[in-house]
Design a protein around this motif. Structure first.
Motif, PDB file in Angstrom:
ATOM      1  N   PHE A 279       0.826  -1.200   0.000  1.00 40.70           N
ATOM      2  CA  PHE A 279       0.000   0.000   0.000  1.00 40.70           C
ATOM      3  C   PHE A 279       0.862   1.253   0.000  1.00 40.70           C
ATOM      4  O   PHE A 279       1.726   1.437   0.868  1.00 40.70           O
ATOM      5  N   VAL A 280       0.607   2.131  -0.956  1.00 40.35           N
ATOM      6  CA  VAL A 280       1.362   3.382  -1.087  1.00 40.35           C
ATOM      7  C   VAL A 280       1.291   4.204   0.194  1.00 40.35           C
ATOM      8  O   VAL A 280       2.253   4.878   0.574  1.00 40.35           O
ATOM      9  N   GLN A 281       0.145   4.131   0.894  1.00 43.45           N
ATOM     10  CA  GLN A 281      -0.069   4.967   2.082  1.00 43.45           C
ATOM     11  C   GLN A 281       0.619   4.428   3.337  1.00 43.45           C
ATOM     12  O   GLN A 281       0.636   5.104   4.364  1.00 43.45           O
ATOM     13  N   ASP A 282       1.195   3.240   3.267  1.00 43.45           N
ATOM     14  CA  ASP A 282       1.825   2.643   4.453  1.00 43.45           C
ATOM     15  C   ASP A 282       3.331   2.833   4.407  1.00 43.45           C
ATOM     16  O   ASP A 282       4.048   2.076   3.752  1.00 43.45           O
ATOM     17  N   LEU A 283       3.821   3.839   5.108  1.00 40.21           N
ATOM     18  CA  LEU A 283       5.259   4.110   5.191  1.00 40.21           C
ATOM     19  C   LEU A 283       5.831   3.635   6.523  1.00 40.21           C
ATOM     20  O   LEU A 283       6.926   4.041   6.928  1.00 40.21           O
ATOM     21  N   SER A 284       5.091   2.772   7.221  1.00 35.82           N
ATOM     22  CA  SER A 284       5.556   2.205   8.488  1.00 35.82           C
ATOM     23  C   SER A 284       6.822   1.385   8.259  1.00 35.82           C
ATOM     24  O   SER A 284       7.141   1.000   7.137  1.00 35.82           O
ATOM     25  N   ASN A 285       7.528   1.093   9.350  1.00 36.74           N
ATOM     26  CA  ASN A 285       8.644   0.145   9.282  1.00 36.74           C
ATOM     27  C   ASN A 285       8.351  -1.053  10.168  1.00 36.74           C
ATOM     28  O   ASN A 285       7.829  -0.911  11.289  1.00 36.74           O
ATOM     29  N   TYR A 286       8.681  -2.211   9.647  1.00 34.11           N
ATOM     30  CA  TYR A 286       8.488  -3.480  10.325  1.00 34.11           C
ATOM     31  C   TYR A 286       9.807  -4.242  10.207  1.00 34.11           C
ATOM     32  O   TYR A 286      10.399  -4.278   9.125  1.00 34.11           O
ATOM     33  N   TRP A 287      10.276  -4.852  11.298  1.00 31.31           N
ATOM     34  CA  TRP A 287      11.484  -5.659  11.146  1.00 31.31           C
ATOM     35  C   TRP A 287      11.514  -6.837  12.105  1.00 31.31           C
ATOM     36  O   TRP A 287      10.857  -6.853  13.137  1.00 31.31           O
ATOM     37  N   THR A 288      12.304  -7.836  11.714  1.00 31.18           N
ATOM     38  CA  THR A 288      12.457  -9.063  12.494  1.00 31.18           C
ATOM     39  C   THR A 288      13.903  -9.524  12.421  1.00 31.18           C
ATOM     40  O   THR A 288      14.699  -9.004  11.636  1.00 31.18           O
ATOM     41  N   ALA A 289      14.212 -10.523  13.234  1.00 36.49           N
ATOM     42  CA  ALA A 289      15.521 -11.172  13.130  1.00 36.49           C
ATOM     43  C   ALA A 289      15.579 -11.979  11.832  1.00 36.49           C
ATOM     44  O   ALA A 289      14.577 -12.156  11.134  1.00 36.49           O
ATOM     45  N   VAL A 290      16.750 -12.478  11.521  1.00 37.95           N
ATOM     46  CA  VAL A 290      16.994 -13.250  10.312  1.00 37.95           C
ATOM     47  C   VAL A 290      17.273 -14.701  10.689  1.00 37.95           C
ATOM     48  O   VAL A 290      17.956 -14.960  11.685  1.00 37.95           O
ATOM     49  N   MET A 291      16.736 -15.636   9.920  1.00 34.52           N
ATOM     50  CA  MET A 291      17.024 -17.049  10.176  1.00 34.52           C
ATOM     51  C   MET A 291      18.251 -17.493   9.372  1.00 34.52           C
ATOM     52  O   MET A 291      18.388 -17.152   8.196  1.00 34.52           O
ATOM     53  N   PHE A 292      19.131 -18.245  10.047  1.00 38.10           N
ATOM     54  CA  PHE A 292      20.332 -18.776   9.404  1.00 38.10           C
ATOM     55  C   PHE A 292      20.329 -20.302   9.436  1.00 38.10           C
ATOM     56  O   PHE A 292      19.743 -20.920  10.334  1.00 38.10           O
ATOM     57  N   PHE A 293      21.004 -20.876   8.450  1.00 40.90           N
ATOM     58  CA  PHE A 293      21.306 -22.314   8.443  1.00 40.90           C
ATOM     59  C   PHE A 293      22.782 -22.476   8.765  1.00 40.90           C
ATOM     60  O   PHE A 293      23.635 -21.803   8.180  1.00 40.90           O
ATOM     61  N   LYS A 294      23.073 -23.356   9.709  1.00 41.85           N
ATOM     62  CA  LYS A 294      24.456 -23.651  10.064  1.00 41.85           C
ATOM     63  C   LYS A 294      24.853 -24.987   9.454  1.00 41.85           C
ATOM     64  O   LYS A 294      24.199 -26.008   9.697  1.00 41.85           O
TER      65      LYS A 294
ATOM     66  N   ASN B  98      11.055 -11.259  22.749  1.00 42.31           N
ATOM     67  CA  ASN B  98      12.242 -10.875  23.514  1.00 42.31           C
ATOM     68  C   ASN B  98      13.468 -11.510  22.863  1.00 42.31           C
ATOM     69  O   ASN B  98      13.612 -12.735  22.867  1.00 42.31           O
ATOM     70  N   ALA B  99      14.337 -10.665  22.306  1.00 43.28           N
ATOM     71  CA  ALA B  99      15.496 -11.145  21.556  1.00 43.28           C
ATOM     72  C   ALA B  99      16.507 -11.897  22.406  1.00 43.28           C
ATOM     73  O   ALA B  99      17.377 -12.585  21.878  1.00 43.28           O
ATOM     74  N   GLY B 100      16.403 -11.785  23.721  1.00 44.49           N
ATOM     75  CA  GLY B 100      17.362 -12.460  24.590  1.00 44.49           C
ATOM     76  C   GLY B 100      16.800 -13.669  25.308  1.00 44.49           C
ATOM     77  O   GLY B 100      17.498 -14.301  26.106  1.00 44.49           O
ATOM     78  N   ASN B 101      15.549 -14.010  25.035  1.00 45.00           N
ATOM     79  CA  ASN B 101      14.901 -15.103  25.763  1.00 45.00           C
ATOM     80  C   ASN B 101      15.408 -16.458  25.290  1.00 45.00           C
ATOM     81  O   ASN B 101      15.459 -16.735  24.096  1.00 45.00           O
ATOM     82  N   THR B 102      15.768 -17.316  26.230  1.00 45.79           N
ATOM     83  CA  THR B 102      16.285 -18.649  25.900  1.00 45.79           C
ATOM     84  C   THR B 102      15.351 -19.776  26.323  1.00 45.79           C
ATOM     85  O   THR B 102      15.666 -20.945  26.116  1.00 45.79           O
TER      86      THR B 102
ATOM     87  N   ALA C 208      12.474 -15.214  19.157  1.00 49.88           N
ATOM     88  CA  ALA C 208      11.847 -14.570  17.999  1.00 49.88           C
ATOM     89  C   ALA C 208      11.170 -13.275  18.429  1.00 49.88           C
ATOM     90  O   ALA C 208      10.553 -13.208  19.496  1.00 49.88           O
ATOM     91  N   HIS C 209      11.276 -12.255  17.598  1.00 49.78           N
ATOM     92  CA  HIS C 209      10.696 -10.964  17.959  1.00 49.78           C
ATOM     93  C   HIS C 209      10.424 -10.135  16.709  1.00 49.78           C
ATOM     94  O   HIS C 209      10.977 -10.390  15.649  1.00 49.78           O
ATOM     95  N   GLY C 210       9.559  -9.147  16.886  1.00 48.94           N
ATOM     96  CA  GLY C 210       9.255  -8.220  15.816  1.00 48.94           C
ATOM     97  C   GLY C 210       9.180  -6.803  16.349  1.00 48.94           C
ATOM     98  O   GLY C 210       8.769  -6.582  17.488  1.00 48.94           O
TER      99      GLY C 210
END
Length: 347
Positions: free
Chosen positions: A80-95, A145-149, A278-280
């Protein structure tokens, strides 16, 4: 008849509300960068990597009063052109077995309106439940919570993962989001072709504070799952649209078990932690009162909604809204280690 195969439809049908409208749209990656203007404002090379989508005025600081996303952004990586919000999350990696890492690729998720096309990124939902009050300029919040284990400290009804046993995103697997066999933990199972991650944000606001020191206390949950939320408590009396992130991590390219590590998880988030972390992050940036009108006028999915002034833009437009990394480093291909601490180095 529309074939309601998406997780959203499953959620609404489960709640007997198939006629309810909601926004559901794609956002492509604006950038993959080690910055976080909420938790680490002004810092380059923050502790872990994020994928960011939305308005292109995203930057290191984004002070809530001085930085009006809707005013400062000239494009958005969302539908949507009218949505200039920002959204972000962590990235998933394969080891891999040899100790090197690579980012897990992403795909859109299909649904009643057809495949949502996104180049990386995620799908965004705004789900109303009754009369809701749209977010105000400067509003921001964090889910998770990015630090939760510990998985036990996470509500599976709000943050969860699903093992998707098909490579076709339109082959719906399971029921409503964050239900059934969904887990807080990231599935580490060779039978998973994709892993769907769901992040559901709180729906009740104190009506006063646009943010709080922990980016959470000014909001609270009222129930769980993608229902739009229930009645709000007196401490947080203002009902908000329910924001939900949906990510499809395509793990089908890692189906050869011989390249998996001998011990420990094959899939992990960029904090070097599992699903418990996981967090957003969300920063509101809709133009004017367009989101309020969208909720009031029952705008639906990712289509033009003239009653609210919402304009859909095609993938060739939003895919091309990008910004340069503000913490420059290699994030594509095989890396010697996940980007944490020092700049990332190619394997």
């Amino acid at each position: 008849m529309v074939q309601w195969t998406s997780l959203a439809a499953a959620a609404l049908l489960a709640n007997g509300a198939a006629a309810q409208n909601m926004l559901r749209f794609a956002c492509s990656q604006l950038v993959v960068d080690r910055v976080d203007p909420l938790v680490n404002p002004g810092v380059r090379y923050t502790p872990h990597l994020h994928q960011i989508v939305g308005g292109n005025s995203f930057n290191l600081t984004m002070e809530p009063v001085a930085h009006d996303l809707a005013e400062k952004s000239t494009c958005t990586s969302c539908s949507f052109v009218q949505d200039l919000s920002n959204y972000w999350t962590a990235v998933m990696f394969f080891k891999a077995k040899n100790g090197s890492y690579t980012r897990v690729p992403q795909t859109g998720n299909g649904g009643p309106q057809g495949t949502l096309v996104n180049k990386g990124g995620l799908d965004i939902y705004y789900i109303p439940s009754g009369k809701v009050t749209a977010f105000k300029p400067g509003f921001r919040m964090i889910a998770g919570n990015a630090g939760n284990t510990e998985d036990s400290k996470v509500s599976k009804g709000n943050i969860c993962h699903r093992c998707w046993t098909a490579t076709n995103e339109n082959t719906f697997i399971g029921g409503a989001p964050c239900s059934g066999s969904d887990t807080v933990a990231i599935p580490n199972d060779i039978k998973c072709k994709m892993i769907r991650q769901t992040i559901i944000f709180p729906t009740c606001w104190d009506g006063k504070n646009l943010d709080s020191p922990d980016h959470k206390s000014h909001v609270t949950y009222s129930g769980s799952g993608a229902s739009g939320g229930g009645n709000c408590p007196s401490t947080h009396p203002v009902k908000l649209p329910q924001v939900m992130y949906e990510l499809m991590w395509n793990v089908s390219t890692f189906s050869d078990k011989s390249i998996w590590p001998d011990s420990g998880p094959a899939f992990t988030y960029s904090m070097n932690l599992g699903g418990s972390a996981a967090h957003g992050d969300y920063v509101f940036g809709w133009k004017g009162d367009s989101l309020q009108k969208a909720m009031d006028k029952n705008c639906n999915l990712n289509k033009d909604c003239p009653a609210a002034g919402l304009t859909y833009q095609p993938p060739e437009k939003y895919n091309n809204c990008n910004v340069k990394q503000q913490a420059p480093e290699a994030v594509d291909g095989w890396l010697k280690a996940m980007p944490m601490g020092e700049m990332a180095i190619k394997a």
